[in-house]
Design an enzyme around this catalytic site. Structure first.
Site, mmCIF file in Angstrom:
data_model
loop_
_atom_site.group_PDB
_atom_site.id
_atom_site.type_symbol
_atom_site.label_atom_id
_atom_site.label_comp_id
_atom_site.label_asym_id
_atom_site.label_seq_id
_atom_site.Cartn_x
_atom_site.Cartn_y
_atom_site.Cartn_z
ATOM 1 N N GLY A 13 39.946 28.241 41.509
ATOM 2 C CA GLY A 13 39.787 28.977 40.242
ATOM 3 C C GLY A 13 40.557 30.278 40.283
ATOM 4 C CB ALA A 15 40.323 33.304 35.966
ATOM 5 N N GLY A 18 39.122 35.331 40.528
ATOM 6 C CA GLY A 18 39.456 34.444 41.632
ATOM 7 C C GLY A 18 40.712 34.915 42.367
ATOM 8 C CG ASN A 36 43.829 27.385 38.535
ATOM 9 O OD1 ASN A 36 42.731 27.895 38.468
ATOM 10 N ND2 ASN A 36 44.577 27.162 37.459
ATOM 11 N NE ARG A 37 41.253 23.016 34.023
ATOM 12 C CZ ARG A 37 40.419 23.302 33.029
ATOM 13 N NH1 ARG A 37 39.433 22.478 32.739
ATOM 14 N NH2 ARG A 37 40.546 24.409 32.344
ATOM 15 C CE LYS A 83 33.643 29.720 29.620
ATOM 16 N NZ LYS A 83 34.118 29.003 28.464
ATOM 17 C CB SER A 136 28.440 43.030 40.833
ATOM 18 O OG SER A 136 28.686 44.081 39.907
ATOM 19 C CE LYS A 193 27.113 40.102 39.052
ATOM 20 N NZ LYS A 193 27.722 39.348 38.039
ATOM 21 C CG HIS A 196 24.114 43.700 39.246
ATOM 22 N ND1 HIS A 196 25.066 43.533 38.248
ATOM 23 C CD2 HIS A 196 24.578 44.702 40.018
ATOM 24 C CE1 HIS A 196 26.046 44.397 38.429
ATOM 25 N NE2 HIS A 196 25.780 45.118 39.498
ATOM 26 C CG ASN A 197 25.349 40.734 35.388
ATOM 27 O OD1 ASN A 197 25.535 41.262 36.476
ATOM 28 N ND2 ASN A 197 26.191 39.884 34.860
ATOM 29 C CD GLU A 200 27.108 45.091 34.129
ATOM 30 O OE1 GLU A 200 27.138 44.770 35.334
ATOM 31 O OE2 GLU A 200 27.784 44.503 33.269
ATOM 32 N NE ARG A 443 -5.779 36.376 22.467
ATOM 33 C CZ ARG A 443 -6.393 35.811 23.484
ATOM 34 N NH1 ARG A 443 -7.360 36.474 24.114
ATOM 35 N NH2 ARG A 443 -6.076 34.601 23.883
HETATM 36 P P1 2AM Z 1 42.591 26.598 34.451
HETATM 37 O O1 2AM Z 1 43.543 27.654 34.862
HETATM 38 O O2 2AM Z 1 43.081 25.239 34.698
HETATM 39 O O3 2AM Z 1 42.075 26.784 33.033
HETATM 40 C C1 2AM Z 1 38.442 30.400 34.812
HETATM 41 O O4 2AM Z 1 38.332 29.764 33.591
HETATM 42 C C2 2AM Z 1 39.004 29.488 35.875
HETATM 43 O O5 2AM Z 1 38.203 28.310 35.941
HETATM 44 C C3 2AM Z 1 40.404 29.039 35.636
HETATM 45 O O6 2AM Z 1 41.063 29.087 36.871
HETATM 46 C C4 2AM Z 1 40.246 27.627 35.129
HETATM 47 O O7 2AM Z 1 41.314 26.744 35.414
HETATM 48 C C5 2AM Z 1 39.051 27.180 35.892
HETATM 49 N N1 2AM Z 1 38.358 26.075 35.251
HETATM 50 C C6 2AM Z 1 37.741 26.078 34.064
HETATM 51 N N2 2AM Z 1 37.193 24.887 33.797
HETATM 52 C C7 2AM Z 1 37.485 24.095 34.851
HETATM 53 C C8 2AM Z 1 37.194 22.759 35.183
HETATM 54 N N3 2AM Z 1 36.472 22.009 34.379
HETATM 55 N N4 2AM Z 1 37.677 22.291 36.341
HETATM 56 C C9 2AM Z 1 38.411 23.062 37.153
HETATM 57 N N5 2AM Z 1 38.715 24.335 36.898
HETATM 58 C C10 2AM Z 1 38.259 24.839 35.769
#
Ligand code: 2AM
Length: 465
Positions: A13, A15, A18, A36-37, A83, A136, A193, A196-197, A200, A443
């Site tokens: 992943g 993004a 990552g 990454n996908r 995600k 975080s 976590k 934590h949020n 926040e 009540r």
């Molecule tokens: P991507 O670049 O192919 O979209 C944040 O969205 C990260 O999660 C991105 O690196 C995204 O890859 C990856 N991601 C989102 N959905 C995914 C899935 N179903 N399988 C693999 N990676 C996924």
């Protein structure tokens, strides 16, 4: 680097979070593989950041998931940074055919803790461990050192601990301790976590309300607001990341020299962790009114059209607005107390869930690992390492400031739900007697629910008519 050598760890992943976490790991000298996908992202990432100038590590970009898994040393340690939700399940399903017993997956996203527990259960028979790992610190934290909240199988944690310890934020300048610690069993890491949020959300809303008062009643300019928050960031109890960035926000101008803050729409957005915290608080029977007020405030702020229909407001002009200096002092005291109550509500929620699930969380450890790296890092957390509730900070003077400020803000129709509910929470918990005797009578009146009597055993019912 010889490409034949297997990587210590892998990350899926790419993004921004990552990417930055992978760079952090490489910077600390660990050989890492990434996948990454969408292949272009991997290619671009490797081109830009494949070489760590800090450690000399060459990050290995992989094209196929089998290749990715094969490039890792056993037991394989894999961080997934996708995600929250279905993507996590999809990535785990893709990985599974290639993994072996004792391999370890760490989910570094904001997964819902019950989803994490479900996934851990379904992996149980395979001998593969899933660590629910709250991270975080935002983009910068991921790169330079976040606060890490891992939960799940302890033995699996011990195997990844040397890496996590190296990449986490330093707890203090002495660098003697790091902002990572094993939280507890099952989904506890993601639960911590989530809370934590929630905290926040609460602190951000408190700061927003204080800003509203200082700007609209105190008539402070952006420059004065920046100075006020800068000064607060030097105080014993308000020194914190959120106060620090708030000061910077007030100073920021666009290319035309106009303040940016005044050009931003007042429509709060959210991704759900604050809502989950509030839902959990109801589920566990614990009140977190400051956090819930913050969630509601974001929801209400989105009703932009409805807010344009001005409803008549009666303003009580008998309450005078103090001078700037006095108002700043009142808001400082109020913010301190309300922040303490926000942390307390969060810790209280973690404590009850911990007890119910027997997660074996060490609460002072949470206060410790939140002291740096994360978004809610604050000097106040020192006090929560040693006190369940730092009552000594609730001086008469500060309590009076909070009451006075609420009177002023409400007299002039400044909505301060988080500040107000913080005080109502404190007053409720401090009250010798509450009016729920009447609630109980009602009540019993309409529903024959029964009531308990002072100093007597058993349940009573009355025919009230
Ligand atoms: P991507 O670049 O192919 O979209 C944040 O969205 C990260 O999660 C991105 O690196 C995204 O890859 C990856 N991601 C989102 N959905 C995914 C899935 N179903 N399988 C693999 N990676 C996924």
């Amino acid at each position: 680097m010889l490409k034949m050598e297997k990587s210590e760890i892998g990350l899926i992943g790419l993004a921004v979070m990552g990417q930055n976490l992978a760079r952090n790991i490489a910077d600390k000298g660990f050989q890492i593989s990434v996948y990454n996908r969408t292949l272009e992202k991997t290619t671009e990432f490797i081109k830009k950041y494949g070489h760590s100038s800090k450690s000399g590590v060459e990050i290995l970009g992989t094209v196929k998931i089998e290749e990715f898994v094969k490039s890792l040393k056993s037991p394989r340690k894999i961080i997934i940074m996708v995600k929250a939700g279905e993507a996590v399940d999809e990535v785990i399903s893709e990985l599974l055919p290639h993994l072996e017993k004792s391999d370890i997956i760490m989910d570094g996203g904001n997964s819902y803790y019950k989803d994490t527990e479900q996934r851990q259960k379904s992996l149980e028979s395979s001998g593969i461990s899933l660590i629910g790992m709250g991270i975080s610190g935002g983009e910068e934290g991921a790169l330079k050192g976040p606060s890490i909240m891992p939960g799940g199988n302890r033995e699996a944690y011990e195997k990844v601990a040397p890496i996590l310890t190296k990449i986490a934020a330093d707890e203090d300048t002495a660098k003697s301790a790091k902002c990572v610690s094993y939280m507890g069993k099952n989904g506890s890491g993601h639960f911590v976590k989530m809370v934590h949020n929630g905290i926040e959300y609460a602190i951000m809303q408190l700061i927003a309300e204080i800003y509203d008062i200082l700007k609209n009643l105190g008539k402070l300019s952006n420059e004065e607001l920046a100075k006020t928050f800068e000064n607060w960031n030097k105080t014993d109890y308000l020194k914190s990341f959120l106060v620090e960035i708030t000061a910077k926000i007030f100073r920021k101008k666009d290319e035309k020299g106009q303040y940016l803050i005044d050009q931003i729409r007042d429509h709060g957005e959210q991704k759900g962790t604050g809502k989950w915290t509030s839902i959990a608080s109801f589920d566990y029977g614990i009140a977190t009114p400051t956090i819930t007020s913050a969630v509601n405030a974001r929801i209400l702020s989105a009703f932009e059209k409805r807010r344009q229909i001005a409803l008549p407001q009666v303003l009580n002009s008998q309450i005078k607005i103090p001078d700037k200096k006095t108002l700043i002092k009142l808001t400082q005291d109020a913010l301190e107390l309300c922040e303490i109550l926000s942390y307390f509500q969060g810790f209280d929620l973690i404590a009850i869930a911990n007890k119910e699930h027997n997660w074996r969380i060490n609460l002072p450890e949470i206060a410790r690992i939140w002291k740096n790296g994360c978004i809610i890092r604050s000097s106040l957390l020192d006090e929560f390492q040693t006190h369940n509730f730092p009552q000594f900070l609730f001086t008469d003077e500060k309590q009076n400031s909070l009451r006075h400020l609420i009177a002023i803000a409400t007299a002039y129709a400044i909505p301060i739900p988080a500040v107000g509910n913080s005080l109502f929470y404190y007053d409720t918990l401090s009250a010798q007697k509450l009016p729920q005797n009447l609630t109980q009578a009602q009540r019993d009146f309409f529903g024959a629910h029964g009531y308990a009597k002072i100093g007597q055993e058993g349940t009573f019912h009355t025919d009230w008519q």
